[in-house]
Structure formats: structure tokens, C-alpha cells
Design a protein around this motif. Structure first.
Motif, PDB file in Angstrom:
ATOM      1  N   GLY A  43       0.739   1.180   6.936  1.00 11.83           N
ATOM      2  CA  GLY A  43       1.084   0.356   5.767  1.00 11.83           C
ATOM      3  C   GLY A  43       1.747  -0.963   6.092  1.00 11.83           C
ATOM      4  O   GLY A  43       2.181  -1.686   5.195  1.00 11.83           O
ATOM      5  N   TRP A  44       1.812  -1.315   7.397  1.00 13.41           N
ATOM      6  CA  TRP A  44       2.584  -2.489   7.799  1.00 13.41           C
ATOM      7  C   TRP A  44       2.073  -3.788   7.171  1.00 13.41           C
ATOM      8  O   TRP A  44       2.843  -4.592   6.672  1.00 13.41           O
ATOM      9  N   VAL A  45       0.756  -3.990   7.200  1.00 13.86           N
ATOM     10  CA  VAL A  45       0.190  -5.232   6.658  1.00 13.86           C
ATOM     11  C   VAL A  45       0.526  -5.358   5.177  1.00 13.86           C
ATOM     12  O   VAL A  45       0.955  -6.414   4.705  1.00 13.86           O
ATOM     13  N   GLY A  46       0.353  -4.247   4.448  1.00 10.93           N
ATOM     14  CA  GLY A  46       0.670  -4.252   3.022  1.00 10.93           C
ATOM     15  C   GLY A  46       2.127  -4.596   2.764  1.00 10.93           C
ATOM     16  O   GLY A  46       2.453  -5.387   1.870  1.00 10.93           O
ATOM     17  N   GLN A  47       3.020  -4.027   3.581  1.00  9.03           N
ATOM     18  CA  GLN A  47       4.458  -4.291   3.408  1.00  9.03           C
ATOM     19  C   GLN A  47       4.793  -5.755   3.679  1.00  9.03           C
ATOM     20  O   GLN A  47       5.611  -6.356   2.984  1.00  9.03           O
ATOM     21  N   LEU A  48       4.140  -6.324   4.690  1.00  8.31           N
ATOM     22  CA  LEU A  48       4.363  -7.729   5.027  1.00  8.31           C
ATOM     23  C   LEU A  48       3.935  -8.626   3.858  1.00  8.31           C
ATOM     24  O   LEU A  48       4.666  -9.542   3.454  1.00  8.31           O
ATOM     25  N   LEU A  49       2.763  -8.334   3.311  1.00  4.93           N
ATOM     26  CA  LEU A  49       2.263  -9.131   2.177  1.00  4.93           C
ATOM     27  C   LEU A  49       3.138  -8.929   0.942  1.00  4.93           C
ATOM     28  O   LEU A  49       3.439  -9.883   0.222  1.00  4.93           O
ATOM     29  N   GLU A  50       3.559  -7.682   0.716  1.00  4.77           N
ATOM     30  CA  GLU A  50       4.440  -7.390  -0.427  1.00  4.77           C
ATOM     31  C   GLU A  50       5.721  -8.210  -0.348  1.00  4.77           C
ATOM     32  O   GLU A  50       6.204  -8.735  -1.346  1.00  4.77           O
ATOM     33  N   TRP A  51       6.282  -8.287   0.845  1.00  9.16           N
ATOM     34  CA  TRP A  51       7.538  -9.034   1.037  1.00  9.16           C
ATOM     35  C   TRP A  51       7.344 -10.489   0.610  1.00  9.16           C
ATOM     36  O   TRP A  51       8.132 -11.043  -0.155  1.00  9.16           O
ATOM     37  N   SER A  74      -4.546  -5.054   0.502  1.00  9.32           N
ATOM     38  CA  SER A  74      -5.052  -5.846   1.626  1.00  9.32           C
ATOM     39  C   SER A  74      -6.387  -5.237   2.044  1.00  9.32           C
ATOM     40  O   SER A  74      -6.595  -4.035   1.911  1.00  9.32           O
ATOM     41  N   LEU A  75      -7.282  -6.083   2.514  1.00  4.96           N
ATOM     42  CA  LEU A  75      -8.636  -5.633   2.826  1.00  4.96           C
ATOM     43  C   LEU A  75      -9.027  -6.131   4.225  1.00  4.96           C
ATOM     44  O   LEU A  75      -9.360  -7.298   4.397  1.00  4.96           O
ATOM     45  N   PRO A  76      -8.958  -5.248   5.244  1.00  3.92           N
ATOM     46  CA  PRO A  76      -9.330  -5.669   6.601  1.00  3.92           C
ATOM     47  C   PRO A  76     -10.826  -5.979   6.681  1.00  3.92           C
ATOM     48  O   PRO A  76     -11.660  -5.171   6.280  1.00  3.92           O
ATOM     49  N   ILE A  77     -11.119  -7.190   7.177  1.00  2.00           N
ATOM     50  CA  ILE A  77     -12.492  -7.682   7.207  1.00  2.00           C
ATOM     51  C   ILE A  77     -12.963  -7.837   8.647  1.00  2.00           C
ATOM     52  O   ILE A  77     -12.189  -8.241   9.515  1.00  2.00           O
ATOM     53  N   GLY A  78     -14.252  -7.552   8.886  1.00  2.00           N
ATOM     54  CA  GLY A  78     -14.833  -7.709  10.217  1.00  2.00           C
ATOM     55  C   GLY A  78     -15.392  -9.111  10.415  1.00  2.00           C
ATOM     56  O   GLY A  78     -15.365  -9.940   9.507  1.00  2.00           O
ATOM     57  N   TYR A  79     -15.938  -9.365  11.588  1.00  2.00           N
ATOM     58  CA  TYR A  79     -16.528 -10.681  11.888  1.00  2.00           C
ATOM     59  C   TYR A  79     -17.656 -11.022  10.928  1.00  2.00           C
ATOM     60  O   TYR A  79     -17.941 -12.183  10.671  1.00  2.00           O
ATOM     61  N   THR A  86     -12.387   2.012   4.230  1.00  2.00           N
ATOM     62  CA  THR A  86     -12.255   2.335   2.808  1.00  2.00           C
ATOM     63  C   THR A  86     -10.854   1.951   2.338  1.00  2.00           C
ATOM     64  O   THR A  86      -9.940   1.797   3.138  1.00  2.00           O
ATOM     65  N   THR A  87     -10.692   1.789   1.026  1.00  2.00           N
ATOM     66  CA  THR A  87      -9.406   1.361   0.459  1.00  2.00           C
ATOM     67  C   THR A  87      -8.742   2.505  -0.289  1.00  2.00           C
ATOM     68  O   THR A  87      -9.311   3.045  -1.247  1.00  2.00           O
ATOM     69  N   PHE A  88      -7.539   2.858   0.147  1.00  2.00           N
ATOM     70  CA  PHE A  88      -6.794   3.921  -0.533  1.00  2.00           C
ATOM     71  C   PHE A  88      -6.362   3.444  -1.919  1.00  2.00           C
ATOM     72  O   PHE A  88      -5.843   2.340  -2.066  1.00  2.00           O
ATOM     73  N   VAL A  89      -6.585   4.286  -2.930  1.00  2.00           N
ATOM     74  CA  VAL A  89      -6.178   3.932  -4.296  1.00  2.00           C
ATOM     75  C   VAL A  89      -4.889   4.655  -4.664  1.00  2.00           C
ATOM     76  O   VAL A  89      -3.868   4.040  -4.946  1.00  2.00           O
ATOM     77  N   CYS A  90      -4.934   5.982  -4.656  1.00  2.00           N
ATOM     78  CA  CYS A  90      -3.732   6.766  -4.975  1.00  2.00           C
ATOM     79  C   CYS A  90      -3.975   8.235  -4.607  1.00  2.00           C
ATOM     80  O   CYS A  90      -5.109   8.634  -4.346  1.00  2.00           O
ATOM     81  N   VAL A 119      -7.871  -9.711   5.105  1.00  2.00           N
ATOM     82  CA  VAL A 119      -7.164 -10.046   6.350  1.00  2.00           C
ATOM     83  C   VAL A 119      -8.103  -9.739   7.521  1.00  2.00           C
ATOM     84  O   VAL A 119      -8.956  -8.858   7.416  1.00  2.00           O
ATOM     85  N   GLU A 120      -7.948 -10.479   8.619  1.00  2.00           N
ATOM     86  CA  GLU A 120      -8.763 -10.183   9.797  1.00  2.00           C
ATOM     87  C   GLU A 120      -8.410  -8.781  10.289  1.00  2.00           C
ATOM     88  O   GLU A 120      -7.232  -8.449  10.413  1.00  2.00           O
ATOM     89  N   GLY A 121      -9.434  -7.980  10.552  1.00  2.00           N
ATOM     90  CA  GLY A 121      -9.160  -6.590  10.904  1.00  2.00           C
ATOM     91  C   GLY A 121      -9.785  -6.106  12.199  1.00  2.00           C
ATOM     92  O   GLY A 121      -9.617  -4.950  12.570  1.00  2.00           O
ATOM     93  N   GLU A 122     -10.518  -6.976  12.887  1.00  2.00           N
ATOM     94  CA  GLU A 122     -11.167  -6.537  14.131  1.00  2.00           C
ATOM     95  C   GLU A 122     -10.108  -6.131  15.150  1.00  2.00           C
ATOM     96  O   GLU A 122      -9.151  -6.868  15.392  1.00  2.00           O
TER      97      GLU A 122
END
Length: 225
Positions: A43-51, A74-79, A86-90, A119-122
Motif C-alpha cells: 500500500g506504500w504508493v497509495g499512502q504516498l499519494l494520499e499524503w 493508483s494504477l501501475p502501468i507497463g511500458y 488488478t485493482t483491489f476495491v474492497c 504510476v509507472e509500475g515496471e
């Protein structure tokens, strides 16, 4: 931490200001340590963006920006510009589900309005060097709403009938249900077809990558094939 944004416009402006910045830059500003990788820090990326965006809901069931009714994802994207995971909802309710309707569900509530931040996710890009992309504010259109409702109802029917163990990742056209736990020691209660309680892994609703790829493609006017 910045105060919560007062309006949708203010939230979007803040998110737009993050575009092009690296996780290193954002972590420095927030005084947040960068982990070696995301294996144990999902959850680190999400927490950073939330902040940076001033989100206040944390991990509560309501949307991240509760007063605006907006969920942050947040949505990790490839090249190739497509989502990598997949994206967790709840978390899915496994007990007390009789009479639960789509209209009253957490899934519908969480996905009513989403601020997607690609966000870049590679994996080979060091975490500190990954960049944030342009945000998009999305609400499901009629077709997406129907797809989500259909999948939710199909998956919940398994749970209501005590057949949660029969659900596989193949079920659901745009949304799947699968185990959601840090490890296999984390268990929760569910009911079998005969109504007997038993212990099972917690389950979560996840949006399939094709669904989020379609959202991105439409937003950026890309061909999605």
C-alpha cells in the motif's frame, strides 16, 4: 500533511501537480521513507499519494475523500500503457449477506467516483525513479455499471448459497473475487451450503486489468486492443 481538498476541482488540481514527479521527489516532500520494493509494502504508493492529496479515510470502508465521495486508486502501468495488475476495491462480506443489494453494497459506493492516478509500475524501474502520470476522474457509465452489478450479484450469490470455496478467478467478467490476506494464517468466518460456519481466507473484490485498461484508453482516446 496538506489539508483535505474542499472541492473536486481542488483535488484534481493537486493530482495534476503530481504528474511527472518521481516517487523520490514525492517521498522527500512528505518525509516518507522509500521501501526497497513493494513486496511487503503493497500500500506504500497509495499512502504516498494520499499524503500529497490530503486524503482522510485511510483504510475505512468509506471513500478516501469522504466529503467529496471520491475514492483514490493508483494504477501501475507497463511500458505499453496498460495496467499491470488488478485493482483491489474492497473486502467482500462473507457473513450477514442475506438481503444485501447492489445499491447498498460497498463496491457500488467505492466505485461511484474514482480518481485514478496512473504510476509507472515496471519492476525494473527502481521505485525511487518511477513517475506519476496524469490523473483522471471517472464514474462508471451505464454499461460499466451494469457489468459491475452483474458480476457483484453473481459472486454474492455464491456467498449467500454457502459456495464461496467454489469461486475461482475465472468468475466475473470485469470483477473477480479472490483471497485477500497477508498470509494464509489470516482467516475469517463464512457459511457452508448447509449453513455450518467454517473458517476461510478473507476475500476481496478486484477489477480486472481489461476493465481498467478500457477506462484509461477512453480517457486518453487510445485504441484499446
Amino acid at each position: 500533511m496538506p489539508l483535505a481538498p474542499k472541492t473536486e476541482q481542488e483535488l484534481l488540481q493537486r493530482a495534476q501537480q503530481l504528474a511527472g514527479q518521481t516517487f523520490y521527489q514525492l517521498a522527500q516532500q512528505a518525509n516518507i521513507a522509500i521501501p526497497d520494493d513493494l513486496t511487503r509494502e503493497k500500500g506504500w504508493v497509495g499512502q504516498l499519494l494520499e499524503w500529497h492529496l490530503g486524503a482522510e479515510a485511510g483504510s475505512k470502508p468509506q471513500p478516501d475523500f469522504e466529503h467529496l465521495g471520491i475514492e483514490l486508486k493508483s494504477l501501475p502501468i507497463g511500458y505499453n500503457g496498460k495496467p499491470l495488475e488488478t485493482t483491489f476495491v474492497c473486502v467482500a462480506p462473507l457473513t450477514g449477506v442475506q438481503g444485501l443489494t447492489w445499491q447498498a453494497s460497498h463496491v457500488k459506493h467505492k466505485l461511484a467516483k474514482v480518481l485514478w492516478i496512473p504510476v509507472e509500475g515496471e519492476r525494473e524501474i527502481p521505485l525511487a525513479e518511477r513517475r506519476v502520470g496524469l490523473p483522471l476522474l471517472w464514474s462508471p457509465n451505464q454499461e460499466e455499471q451494469q457489468q459491475l452489478q452483474q458480476d457483484w450479484e453473481e459472486l454474492m450469490e455464491f456467498i449467500v448459497l454457502g459456495r464461496v470455496e467454489e469461486i475461482t478467478a475465472k468468475h466475473g467478467e470485469v470483477m473477480q473475487l479472490r483471497p485477500k490476506a497477508a498470509n494464509s494464517k489470516v482467516v475469517t468466518e463464512a457459511y457452508s451450503a448447509s449453513g455450518q460456519p467454517f473458517k476461510t481466507l478473507p476475500r476481496g473484490f478486484y477489477l480486472r486489468t481489461q476493465f481498467t485498461a478500457n477506462i484509461l484508453a477512453r480517457h486518453l482516446n487510445l485504441p484499446n486492443n
